[in-house]
Design an enzyme around this catalytic site. Structure first.
Site, short mmCIF file in Angstrom:
data_model
loop_
_atom_site.label_atom_id
_atom_site.label_comp_id
_atom_site.label_asym_id
_atom_site.label_seq_id
_atom_site.Cartn_x
_atom_site.Cartn_y
_atom_site.Cartn_z
N HIS A 1 0.85 -1.19 0.00
CA HIS A 1 0.00 0.00 0.00
C HIS A 1 0.89 1.24 0.00
O HIS A 1 1.95 1.26 0.61
CB HIS A 1 -0.90 0.01 1.25
N ASP B 1 -7.93 -5.11 -0.36
CA ASP B 1 -8.39 -5.98 -1.45
C ASP B 1 -8.05 -7.44 -1.23
O ASP B 1 -8.53 -8.30 -1.97
CB ASP B 1 -7.77 -5.50 -2.78
C1 SDX Z 1 -6.04 0.20 -3.15
O1 SDX Z 1 -4.26 4.69 -2.06
C2 SDX Z 1 -5.23 4.08 -1.52
O2 SDX Z 1 -5.72 4.46 -0.47
C3 SDX Z 1 -5.77 2.88 -2.28
C4 SDX Z 1 -6.83 2.04 -1.59
C5 SDX Z 1 -8.10 2.81 -1.36
O3 SDX Z 1 -8.83 2.47 -0.42
O4 SDX Z 1 -8.41 3.70 -2.19
O5 SDX Z 1 -6.32 1.58 -0.35
C6 SDX Z 1 -7.20 0.82 -2.44
O6 SDX Z 1 -5.76 0.58 -4.26
C7 SDX Z 1 -5.22 -0.83 -2.43
C8 SDX Z 1 -4.01 -1.33 -3.28
C9 SDX Z 1 -4.51 -2.42 -4.24
N1 SDX Z 1 -3.42 -2.81 -5.18
C10 SDX Z 1 -2.80 -4.00 -5.08
O7 SDX Z 1 -3.00 -4.81 -4.18
C11 SDX Z 1 -1.81 -4.27 -6.22
C12 SDX Z 1 -0.52 -4.85 -5.62
N2 SDX Z 1 0.16 -3.78 -4.84
C13 SDX Z 1 1.06 -2.94 -5.54
O8 SDX Z 1 1.16 -2.92 -6.89
C14 SDX Z 1 1.63 -1.78 -4.74
O9 SDX Z 1 1.92 -2.23 -3.49
C15 SDX Z 1 0.77 -0.53 -4.66
C16 SDX Z 1 0.36 -0.07 -6.01
C17 SDX Z 1 -0.42 -0.78 -3.82
C18 SDX Z 1 1.63 0.55 -4.00
O10 SDX Z 1 2.61 0.88 -4.88
P1 SDX Z 1 3.77 1.94 -4.50
O11 SDX Z 1 3.51 2.61 -3.21
O12 SDX Z 1 3.98 2.78 -5.71
O13 SDX Z 1 4.96 0.99 -4.24
P2 SDX Z 1 5.93 0.44 -5.37
O14 SDX Z 1 5.12 -0.11 -6.51
O15 SDX Z 1 6.95 1.49 -5.67
O16 SDX Z 1 6.64 -0.80 -4.62
C19 SDX Z 1 7.70 -0.59 -3.67
C20 SDX Z 1 8.50 -1.89 -3.68
C21 SDX Z 1 8.94 -2.31 -5.09
O17 SDX Z 1 10.07 -3.12 -4.94
P3 SDX Z 1 11.57 -2.42 -5.10
O18 SDX Z 1 11.57 -1.73 -6.46
O19 SDX Z 1 11.70 -1.46 -3.96
O20 SDX Z 1 12.53 -3.59 -5.04
O21 SDX Z 1 7.67 -2.97 -3.21
C22 SDX Z 1 7.47 -3.92 -4.26
C23 SDX Z 1 7.83 -3.21 -5.55
O22 SDX Z 1 8.28 -4.14 -6.53
N3 SDX Z 1 6.07 -4.30 -4.22
C24 SDX Z 1 5.62 -5.53 -4.39
C25 SDX Z 1 4.22 -5.44 -4.22
N4 SDX Z 1 3.88 -4.17 -3.97
C26 SDX Z 1 5.04 -3.46 -3.97
N5 SDX Z 1 6.27 -6.70 -4.65
C27 SDX Z 1 5.47 -7.80 -4.77
N6 SDX Z 1 4.13 -7.80 -4.61
C28 SDX Z 1 3.48 -6.64 -4.34
N7 SDX Z 1 2.16 -6.62 -4.19
#
Ligand code: SDX
Length: 428
Positions: A307, A364
């Site tokens: 998140h 989710d």
């Molecule tokens: C919602 O904003 C809100 O409030 C949203 C929400 C709401 O109520 O409106 O809460 C609802 O959208 C919840 C999120 C649902 N999405 C997912 O579950 C999709 C999977 N999660 C991600 O794609 C990610 O965690 C996000 C999009 C939720 C957050 O992305 P960020 O903050 O931009 O973080 P990032 O993508 O830059 O990741 C940081 C690191 C990366 O690794 P490094 O480059 O540092 O090595 O964490 C890793 C990412 O690769 N990472 C994951 C991961 N999520 C982040 N690795 C594996 N699996 C994951 N799910």
């Protein structure tokens, strides 16, 4: 004495005001930075940038706190109901008995939609994803209520648009599903409560005496509360920026529905179930899939994990996880993907990759398991998220308008070609 920050650029010091919110969050106000220094800031994804000041929702990602208008999400989920929470978010206070009765009666008055909406619905093939149908039907309300094109028309007109939006959302959502399965649509039965009315429109078949299940309606009501608002997330920021151009509430909400649809945002609840099904089909080897999620080259992410704000735990995920257990027991449903989800959470939370990146289950991760137990099809999961988020979008749109906020227009840093002369095609 007002606090300031000092920014030194090319030896010149700029003093920038510091503002503090009611929960002691601190921001540097850069409202005059470009005028004074010619310099802008850059923050891809707005990870460190506040877009507004808002009194609606407070969340603390480190402490796992979420409050709507000061009320803890845990208390609201345990004691309130969705329409009461919608009233709280939109109007700022919990309603009195009289206010609540008027609000719910007004909503009942507007659950029907203009019959010409059927012509729009009939234009969609059954293959259309319900989110696209939902966004289109919402935007189409500008055609049936052209007075809504002036968002500053009057507070009475705004109230009517708010009531119409909340009243018609379940009808649109159920119709989008009926279109996907090729069934005739049902019309709202106003003798039922909000969630039971939706379930009946979703499931009832012609000439069938559909009896809503109170367990299902109660679980759905709690899920809608948990999704109702979440400060400046992607879809809410979309609603605000569209609303900032003085677009109508219906077109602003339609834009929010489209932003929510993405798999990184609201679309994740559908992706979680598809992921869990894939892991189940593959033999349920959670270690293998955790390893894939850690492998940057795999292109696989653990959907429902991570998140932008919550770096400890998502309080909604905790509540939903317990509700998932309760609902499946009450309904006598044994869903093996719930066990897979719990195993994934257990393994991930022990793994340094997830711990270092502060990746925890988000809203989710478990919600899809409940939706499925309620008999809601996967393609409708994000529609359910939209139904829940609607009062938050409305409240944020209304706040933006009442605060007379300027049109949103971010700056950029240009990285393209410098000036060059036009060359006729024969000479290229
Ligand atoms: C919602 O904003 C809100 O409030 C949203 C929400 C709401 O109520 O409106 O809460 C609802 O959208 C919840 C999120 C649902 N999405 C997912 O579950 C999709 C999977 N999660 C991600 O794609 C990610 O965690 C996000 C999009 C939720 C957050 O992305 P960020 O903050 O931009 O973080 P990032 O993508 O830059 O990741 C940081 C690191 C990366 O690794 P490094 O480059 O540092 O090595 O964490 C890793 C990412 O690769 N990472 C994951 C991961 N999520 C982040 N690795 C594996 N699996 C994951 N799910």
């Amino acid at each position: 004495m007002a606090k300031t920050a000092e920014l030194i650029i090319d030896g010149k010091t700029y003093k920038l005001p510091i503002i503090e919110g009611t929960e002691h969050e601190v921001a540097i106000d850069i409202g005059n930075l470009r005028d004074e220094s010619g310099v802008v800031t850059l923050d891809l994804g707005y990870k460190n940038t506040g877009a507004t000041k808002s009194a609606i929702t407070f969340l603390d990602g480190d402490k796992g706190i979420l409050r709507y208008r000061g009320y803890a999400i845990e208390e609201l989920a345990a004691n309130s109901n969705f329409l009461e929470v919608a009233y709280l978010l939109v109007f700022g206070e919990l309603p009195t008995d009289e206010q609540y009765k008027k609000f719910t009666d007004d909503i009942k008055l507007h659950t029907m939609v203009h019959e010409d909406t059927r012509k729009i619905l009939d234009g969609f093939p059954s293959s259309a994803h319900p989110m696209g149908v939902l966004a289109s039907m919402f935007c189409a309300q500008t055609a049936f209520y052209p007075e809504s094109l002036d968002p500053n028309r009057s507070s009475e007109a705004t109230y009517l648009s708010i009531v119409r939006s909340l009243a018609k959302m379940p009808t649109f959502a159920a119709w989008a599903y009926k279109n996907a399965v090729g069934h005739p649509v049902n019309y709202p039965d106003n003798s039922l409560d909000y969630c039971s009315r939706f379930m009946k429109m979703l499931y009832a078949l012609p000439a069938e005496q559909y009896q809503p299940d109170p367990v299902v309606a109660d679980a759905l009501d709690k899920l809608l509360i948990l999704h109702a608002d979440h400060e400046q997330n992607c879809s809410t920021s979309t609603v605000r920026i569209v609303g900032s151009s003085k677009a109508s509430i219906y077109s602003s909400i339609s834009a929010g529905i489209n932003a929510l649809w993405g798999p990184l945002h609201g679309g994740a609840n559908q992706e979680v179930i598809l992921m869990l099904e894939q892991i189940k089909k593959d033999g349920g080897d959670t270690d293998k899939w955790i390893a894939k999620a850690k492998d940057k080259n795999s292109g696989f992410r653990l959907m429902g994990f991570g998140h932008r704000v919550y770096k400890n735990f998502d309080p909604r995920a905790k509540i939903i996880k317990k509700a998932a257990d309760d609902v499946l027991k009450k309904l006598g449903v044994n869903d093996p993907v719930l066990d897979i989800a719990m195993k994934l959470e257990e393994v991930a939370l022990r793994d340094s990759y997830f711990i270092e990146r502060k990746l925890y289950p988000n809203v989710d991760f478990y919600s899809g398991i409940i939706y499925r137990a309620l008999g809601i099809p996967v393609d409708m999961f994000t529609v359910m998220f939209a139904m829940g988020r609607l009062p938050g979008w409305i409240a944020q749109w209304k706040e933006l308008r009442e605060n007379k906020e300027p049109i949103g227009r971010p700056r950029q840093i240009y990285t393209g070609q410098n000036l060059r002369p036009y060359v006729p095609i024969k000479k290229r």
